[in-house]
Design a protein around this motif. Structure first.
Motif, short mmCIF file in Angstrom:
data_model
loop_
_atom_site.label_atom_id
_atom_site.label_comp_id
_atom_site.label_asym_id
_atom_site.label_seq_id
_atom_site.Cartn_x
_atom_site.Cartn_y
_atom_site.Cartn_z
N ASN A 1 -7.07 5.98 -8.75
CA ASN A 1 -6.85 5.26 -7.49
C ASN A 1 -8.14 4.71 -6.90
O ASN A 1 -8.13 3.67 -6.24
N THR A 2 -9.24 5.41 -7.12
CA THR A 2 -10.52 4.95 -6.58
C THR A 2 -11.21 3.93 -7.48
O THR A 2 -12.14 3.26 -7.05
N LYS B 1 0.83 -1.20 0.00
CA LYS B 1 0.00 0.00 0.00
C LYS B 1 0.87 1.25 0.00
O LYS B 1 0.55 2.24 -0.67
N GLU C 1 2.03 1.92 -3.52
CA GLU C 1 0.97 2.48 -4.36
C GLU C 1 0.81 3.97 -4.11
O GLU C 1 0.67 4.76 -5.05
N GLU C 2 0.78 4.36 -2.84
CA GLU C 2 0.61 5.77 -2.51
C GLU C 2 1.81 6.60 -2.95
O GLU C 2 1.67 7.70 -3.50
N SER D 1 1.79 7.10 -6.70
CA SER D 1 0.81 8.09 -7.12
C SER D 1 1.31 9.52 -6.89
O SER D 1 1.13 10.40 -7.74
#
Length: 272
Positions: free
Chosen positions: A148-149, A95, A98-99, A102
């Motif tokens: 991302n959503t 996670k 991923e953040e 981004s």
């Protein structure tokens, strides 16, 4: 504060048995939650390199070295494509990764291309110039937030809206192609159209092929490698023109595809 960190029976709460500032993630291993401390080095190092390339592009543009700035954005694209693939190949997805990816993309494909175009051409138009630049930067931010959503909820064969790396390639390719040209009205108009247009396309609902359904692991005819060699040769002849043209065609393919997909629906509706 010490009492708050203890449970009702006086034992230390495991939620606080972590060094201050350390990253802790919870993963499911055979159905059971497992807490892991720390980050994976290799994929995050590639993400950091991508972030550095984007930052270098901004610094180069501020110093007037626009060809290096454009090239740095393309380098960032390569590194951005590698970090996710390396994470999947080595089973080091997280996670945090991923953040971090981004946020790095926002700098490399949002802020950097916008500022490169602004320093190169748009700053001569004061408020109009930075307004056009902001359209692009805001479009990139919204595109990344929406992406991302939507992970896991849309067809993997398509992107909803122009991907931010492709939009950045259009802007960087434009600057790379024409950075030696003298300022002219037509070039400024082209820059505004490309910068603002890609910004709008990023937040549109137009579908773009992701090419994730291509099987690159299977066997192919021997002649296929000759095609790969030809592609590299063509790019090497004039990388700026070839890359700009290629990504511009990709950016336009979405609206063209949507236009032709809409026509049969209207025709069938009229027939009914």
């Amino acid at each position: 504060m010490t009492e708050e960190r203890k449970s009702a029976d006086g034992k230390q709460n495991p939620d606080y048995e972590v060094e201050a500032g350390e990253v802790v993630e919870e993963e499911l291993v055979e159905g059971a939650p497992v807490r892991r401390k720390g980050i994976y080095l290799l994929p995050n190092a590639l993400t950091t390199a991508s972030l550095f390339s984007g930052f270098y592009a901004i610094v180069s543009a501020a110093n007037g070295v626009f060809d290096n700035a454009a090239i740095a954005i393309f380098v960032s694209m390569i590194l951005d494509g590698l970090d996710g693939r390396v994470a999947r190949m080595t089973n080091t997805q997280s996670k945090f990764g991923e953040e971090y990816d981004s946020l790095a993309d926002m700098v490399a494909f949002g802020v950097a291309p916008g500022l490169v175009a602004f320093f190169w051409s748009l700053n001569a138009f004061d408020k109009v110039g930075w307004a056009v630049t902001f359209i692009y930067v805001a479009g990139a931010a919204l595109r990344l937030a929406r992406f991302n959503t939507q992970i896991g909820s849309v067809d993997k064969k398509f992107f909803v809206g122009l991907p931010s790396p492709a939009a950045a390639a259009c802007v960087a390719g434009l600057v790379w192609c024409f950075h030696l040209f003298e300022p002219a009205a037509w070039l400024t108009l082209l820059t505004m159209v490309v910068v603002a247009g890609t910004g709008v396309l990023m937040v549109s609902n137009i579908l773009y092929r992701s090419f994730k359904d291509l099987d690159l692991r299977g066997r192919v005819p021997f002649a296929a490698i000759l095609l790969v060699v030809l592609v590299f040769v063509v790019i090497a002849l004039d990388p700026a023109t070839v890359l700009f043209t290629g990504f511009l065609i990709y950016a336009l393919s979405g609206p063209v595809r949507a236009l032709f997909r809409g026509k049969p629906r209207k025709a069938s509706g009229a027939a009914d």
